[in-house]
Scaffold this active site. Sequence first.
Site: not given
Length: 400
Positions: A266, A274, A283, A309
């Site tokens: 993770d 973000n 992305d 993620e």
Amino acid sequence: MTIQSVHSILDFKATLLSTTGYTLMLTLVVLLFWRYNRREPALLTLGLSGAISAAGSTLAFLPFPLAPWPSLLLVTLLLLMFHPMALLATRQLFGLRDRGVFCLGSAAAVMLAFILLGGEANYGHRVMVTSFSHVIFWSLIFAQFLRARGQATPVGHWLAAGLATLIILISVCRFAVAWWMGDPGFAERGGLFNLFSSLCLFWLTFCFSLSILFISYERLLMQLRQQADQDGLTRLLNHRTFLEKADGIFRRAVDRGEPLSLLLIDLDHFKSINDRYGHQVGDEVLRQLADCLRREARLGDLLGRHGGEEFVALLPQTSRLDAYHAADRLRLAISTLQPRIGEFSLSISASIGVASLRPAEHESLASLFLEADLLLYQAKHNGRNRVEMERVAAPVVAAV
């Protein structure tokens, strides 16, 4: 049945006309397929070559306001064009540079040899010239298929290569028979052989066009399967496909008593990336992280995007300790990745939970996932950018 009756049934011009219908229908199918798949210019080239060949076949049968020799030259040129255009289509099929000039130049060279070496009176020599040109063109096509075997589709690629081989063999036989009989012997005694061999060449080139069409179909099918199996952003296996493949590996490891380990990875603080830089930057970070996973993975490891993620890696034939070392190498690789987004260089890290198969405790793949998920949560709780492989019992608070 006499030889004369065989000639009457298999009249060369009538045979050409009967095959023209097949050529036109295949040309229509190829062009329609190209219309819906514009990324395959080879289909357009093949369709145009079919249309040119059909025009040549039609002119050979219909009355034409030209003297016999010029008419024969025109028909021969139109029929001959299929072969260099088939070579051009083959190159386009594998993404190589077009050589339209070579296509036209080679056709012109063959026609020049047809006129100078063959001539109006030397039927056998004309067959030798065309047969020799077929050998050259189809040898180049066969070589191209061999060179591009890394791009081979399961069936169509090898079918086309096999058909090219047969065309070469028949062309060599035509050349040998014409050379052996000579002129005027071939014109007098080789007409039936020439007719049958010409028909064989027609059907083989017809099937070659079908095989190119089938290659395009196989590519579309493989692309659709890939899109169904892969995550669109990272090109790793999506959640559904990963579980399907991982379940088979899990059952095989249990049945054979082999070691197996699962890594849940993770990305730390991904939400802040973000929020600060936008989802496009996020992305791109995920794409570069997926590339890092591919670089670090061994042959046989199974990689997937678990969601958001979170990524997952299944490591067959990997013990608990080896899985820990692999996970830590992966953690270090991610921490030094520093993806560049324009002028920005970001620092990222990842937390990893490692679960290794213990048949007595893991009845299913889901139980292995559950353990890895708890270990991942433990890694997050203990400060992130770390690997956890051993669950720590929660402290018990004594009652007062």
